[in-house]
Design a protein around this motif. Structure first.
Motif, mmCIF file in Angstrom:
data_model
loop_
_atom_site.group_PDB
_atom_site.id
_atom_site.type_symbol
_atom_site.label_atom_id
_atom_site.label_comp_id
_atom_site.label_asym_id
_atom_site.label_seq_id
_atom_site.Cartn_x
_atom_site.Cartn_y
_atom_site.Cartn_z
ATOM 1 N N ASP A 262 -15.753 11.501 32.861
ATOM 2 C CA ASP A 262 -17.074 11.925 32.394
ATOM 3 C C ASP A 262 -16.949 13.114 31.437
ATOM 4 O O ASP A 262 -17.549 13.126 30.362
ATOM 5 C CB ASP A 262 -17.958 12.284 33.590
ATOM 6 N N HIS B 54 -19.521 14.670 40.649
ATOM 7 C CA HIS B 54 -18.989 14.479 39.291
ATOM 8 C C HIS B 54 -19.158 15.690 38.378
ATOM 9 O O HIS B 54 -18.501 15.769 37.345
ATOM 10 C CB HIS B 54 -19.580 13.219 38.634
ATOM 11 N N SER C 136 -12.962 4.762 34.049
ATOM 12 C CA SER C 136 -12.616 5.211 35.405
ATOM 13 C C SER C 136 -12.031 4.050 36.207
ATOM 14 O O SER C 136 -11.041 4.213 36.935
ATOM 15 C CB SER C 136 -13.853 5.759 36.113
ATOM 16 N N ALA D 123 -19.403 5.509 39.338
ATOM 17 C CA ALA D 123 -19.434 5.931 37.934
ATOM 18 C C ALA D 123 -20.678 5.396 37.218
ATOM 19 O O ALA D 123 -21.297 6.116 36.425
ATOM 20 C CB ALA D 123 -18.165 5.477 37.217
ATOM 21 N N VAL E 295 -13.606 9.981 38.101
ATOM 22 C CA VAL E 295 -14.910 9.866 37.441
ATOM 23 C C VAL E 295 -15.314 11.209 36.833
ATOM 24 O O VAL E 295 -15.794 11.258 35.697
ATOM 25 C CB VAL E 295 -15.988 9.330 38.409
ATOM 26 N N HIS F 83 -23.535 7.681 38.296
ATOM 27 C CA HIS F 83 -23.377 9.140 38.280
ATOM 28 C C HIS F 83 -24.470 9.860 37.486
ATOM 29 O O HIS F 83 -24.783 11.009 37.789
ATOM 30 C CB HIS F 83 -21.976 9.535 37.783
#
Length: 164
Positions: A136, A117, A45, A63, A132, A66
């Protein structure tokens, strides 16, 4: 997992070296450890945010945090797997934010990166949060595929022993 990128490590180090964050090394996630998954999401990211001249520092911090939920999500393969997975998708960003807020000072962008996220269950409100969320999902897809491949291989191996 340490990345040889001074900008990334300068921002990441205070978080990844924190004793509470280190607890993530003992939690499984997809086909990896939560710690490794989060650092990988943060690094890729960051690379995207930096390349596009975005707030790469908030991207790294958000990130990294998260999936800072600090519990083992137990999947039971059965009728409740879908509802349990949806519940986890909705709840874990909130728990991750609550945990992150206890140990780190967060700005609004970092807060939204963590809470948003799990799109569509959370809504990313910045380009950094969208990055992000995307990274992810991208990494999780490969982790799930790797896990499925291992499970399939192990079933075939067991079946070969049963036949004989």
């Amino acid at each position: 997992m340490i990345y040889l990128d001074n900008r990334f490590m300068e921002i990441a180090r205070p978080i990844i070296e924190h004793e509470k964050y280190q607890q993530m090394r003992y939690l499984k996630h997809h086909d990896e450890i939560v710690y490794e998954h989060s650092v990988k999401v943060a690094f890729y990211s960051y690379q995207m945010a930096y390349k596009h001249n975005l707030d790469w520092e908030a991207t790294i911090r958000g990130a990294l945090l998260h999936d800072f939920f600090l519990y083992k999500f137990k999947k039971c393969f059965g009728p409740r797997i879908i509802t349990d997975s949806i519940k986890h998708a909705i709840i874990h960003p909130i728990i991750a934010f609550e945990n992150a807020s206890k140990y780190f000072d967060l700005n609004k962008k970092e807060e939204n990166i963590i809470k948003g996220h799990m799109f569509p269950f959370g809504i990313p409100k910045s380009k950094e949060a969208w990055i992000v969320s995307y990274v992810d999902k991208y990494i999780a897809t490969f982790e799930y595929a790797s896990n499925l491949k291992k499970m399939t291989y192990n079933k075939k191996k067991k079946a070969a022993y049963v036949v004989e």
